[in-house]
Scaffold this active site. Structure first.
Site, PDB file in Angstrom:
ATOM      1  N   SER A 181      -4.015  -2.652   0.081  1.00  0.00           N
ATOM      2  CA  SER A 181      -2.927  -3.489   0.591  1.00  0.00           C
ATOM      3  C   SER A 181      -3.450  -4.870   0.920  1.00  0.00           C
ATOM      4  O   SER A 181      -4.491  -5.015   1.571  1.00  0.00           O
ATOM      5  CB  SER A 181      -2.304  -2.864   1.844  1.00  0.00           C
ATOM      6  OG  SER A 181      -1.275  -3.681   2.357  1.00  0.00           O
ATOM      7  N   HIS A 235      -2.194  -7.342   2.912  1.00  0.00           N
ATOM      8  CA  HIS A 235      -2.102  -7.912   4.259  1.00  0.00           C
ATOM      9  C   HIS A 235      -3.040  -7.259   5.263  1.00  0.00           C
ATOM     10  O   HIS A 235      -3.101  -7.672   6.425  1.00  0.00           O
ATOM     11  CB  HIS A 235      -0.650  -7.873   4.770  1.00  0.00           C
ATOM     12  CG  HIS A 235      -0.155  -6.523   5.176  1.00  0.00           C
ATOM     13  ND1 HIS A 235      -0.014  -6.148   6.482  1.00  0.00           N
ATOM     14  CD2 HIS A 235       0.255  -5.472   4.437  1.00  0.00           C
ATOM     15  CE1 HIS A 235       0.481  -4.921   6.541  1.00  0.00           C
ATOM     16  NE2 HIS A 235       0.644  -4.486   5.316  1.00  0.00           N
ATOM     17  N   THR A 280       9.258  -8.266 -12.339  1.00  0.00           N
ATOM     18  CA  THR A 280       8.527  -9.526 -12.384  1.00  0.00           C
ATOM     19  C   THR A 280       7.528  -9.593 -11.238  1.00  0.00           C
ATOM     20  O   THR A 280       7.874  -9.378 -10.077  1.00  0.00           O
ATOM     21  CB  THR A 280       9.498 -10.715 -12.294  1.00  0.00           C
ATOM     22  OG1 THR A 280      10.427 -10.632 -13.382  1.00  0.00           O
ATOM     23  CG2 THR A 280       8.750 -12.036 -12.357  1.00  0.00           C
ATOM     24  N   GLY A 328       0.817  -1.197   0.000  1.00  0.00           N
ATOM     25  CA  GLY A 328       0.000   0.000   0.000  1.00  0.00           C
ATOM     26  C   GLY A 328       0.854   1.253   0.000  1.00  0.00           C
ATOM     27  O   GLY A 328       0.484   2.270  -0.603  1.00  0.00           O
ATOM     28  N   CYS A 339       7.582   5.736  17.388  1.00  0.00           N
ATOM     29  CA  CYS A 339       8.831   5.640  18.141  1.00  0.00           C
ATOM     30  C   CYS A 339       9.992   5.840  17.180  1.00  0.00           C
ATOM     31  O   CYS A 339      10.079   5.173  16.157  1.00  0.00           O
ATOM     32  CB  CYS A 339       8.931   4.272  18.814  1.00  0.00           C
ATOM     33  SG  CYS A 339      10.439   4.032  19.761  1.00  0.00           S
TER      34      CYS A 339
END
Length: 397
Positions: free
Chosen positions: A197, A199, A235, A70, A331
């Site tokens: 995206s 996942h 690819t 993404g 962080c």
């Protein structure tokens, strides 16, 4: 007891997606650009996945271009438009964009581009009137995140896209958190570009996609063999793409039942924590991702150290109890930084480092919700002194 409530970070690949990946790895491993049978079998898997992902958006297959993530899709939407111009122009984003949009836009600023960052209200929503007033003669792109990953707020994307269309300006939406959780129809919502995206919808990591409305031109980010209709050289990662396609197809089939179930669990978690002193919900309760719950702490100090409690502290405490959540703050180099999103919404620096996010998924149950609420209350009670409870401060939702 192990409870995973970080589905906005990533989701576990579902068994059907893994099966498709295994087939690609063991049987259909040819290069999809090759014209022999081995290559064409792989090419068929890629095109099948393209059809499946397009179906999630009700888009034509030819409008889907696969990427590695993404983030790549977001970067390409920004830079693919910007690189069409020899001189810097003007673009518009919101002040609560994901870093995959915010960072490339900062780079464009260094190159002389003008950028307008639309303000948001306390709930993190853009006012369409502000977009109307932000256009300039040289505005070439509007990019607004559809569902904010940190606070869960959904933007009025239909109206914002319509405004851009009325002005003849390209409109991009980062829909990474929305896809598979809220219905998407690019024929009804006039977006020109939209990022996805794998996942985030129970497909594998390493695959994403950019929807490009037919007729819209983008400059490719990569030069090479001309894969993906000449738009994205390299690819194709056939196993990841195949898993992405299966996950997208199943998400489209299940959204009518899964989304209401998630909303019910989401609201239950908000309600169970509503009487917790100092725990303030963030984002918009009405216009919200169906799986998303988020809070920040209102200026409470650790009982032992007298230091503000950070979101990362709560993440660690819940992790020790077997519950995975995430912090709303970033962080960097071992030091906590206030969340730019929460700062843009008017929260203090202390509050903007004391945020947590709990995002639900397919396997989340009511028992998980009830247990998490109980554990979080116990953690807060242990970390914060009783006298810190302030009347009127809390989850008044």
């Amino acid at each position: 007891m192990q409870i995973y409530l970080d589905h906005s970070a990533t989701t576990p690949s579902r068994s059907e997606a893994i099966a498709a990946m295994q087939e690609a790895l063991t049987l259909q491993w040819g290069n999809p650009s090759s014209i022999h049978d081995w290559g064409q079998r792989s090419a068929y898997m890629v095109e099948m996945a393209r059809t499946q992902v397009a179906g999630l958006l009700k888009a034509p297959e030819s409008s889907i271009v696969f990427t590695a993530s993404g983030t790549e899709a977001d970067n390409w939407a920004i830079m693919g438009v910007a690189r069409q111009y020899s001189k810097p122009q003007h673009l518009i984003i919101s002040s609560v964009e994901h870093s995959a949009i915010a960072r490339p836009v900062e780079l464009l600023e260094k190159w002389g581009w003008q950028v307008t960052r639309l303000p948001v209200n306390r709930q993190g929503r853009v006012n369409p009137i502000d977009l109307k007033n932000a256009f300039q003669a040289n505005t070439v792109l509007v990019s607004i995140i559809y569902g904010q990953s940190e606070i869960g707020t959904l933007q009025p994307i239909q109206r914002l896209a319509e405004i851009a269309r009325e002005r003849g300006v390209l409109f991009h939406a980062d829909a990474v958190q929305v896809a598979g959780r809220c219905p998407l129809d690019v024929e009804q919502v006039p977006v020109d570009l939209l990022s996805l995206s794998s996942h985030k919808i129970y497909g594998p990591q390493g695959a994403g996609a950019l929807y490009i409305r037919p007729g819209i031109e983008l400059v490719p980010l990569l030069a090479g063999g001309g894969q993906e209709m000449g738009l994205r050289s390299g690819t194709q990662a056939v196993p990841a793409i195949a898993g992405f396609g299966v996950a997208a197809e199943l998400a489209a089939q299940e959204i009518a039942t899964e989304t209401p179930r998630l909303i019910q669990l989401r609201d239950r978690l908000f309600d169970l924590l509503a009487d917790t002193p100092g725990l303030q919900p963030t984002g918009d309760r009405l216009h919200r991702l169906p799986h998303h719950v988020s809070f920040c702490l209102a200026n409470f100090a650790n009982t032992d150290r007298g230091e503000p409690i950070s979101g990362r502290t709560l993440v660690r405490q819940l992790n020790m109890a077997g519950i995975a959540v995430s912090s709303g703050s970033a962080c960097s180099s071992g030091k906590l930084n206030p969340s730019p999103v929460l700062l843009a919404m008017g929260y203090s620096k202390t509050e903007a480092t004391a945020a947590i996010r709990m995002t639900l998924g397919r396997k989340t149950t009511q028992a998980d919700i009830d247990w998490t609420a109980m554990v979080l209350k116990q953690v807060l009670k242990r970390l914060m002194p009783i006298e810190c409870g302030v009347s009127g401060v809390g989850c008044g939702v």
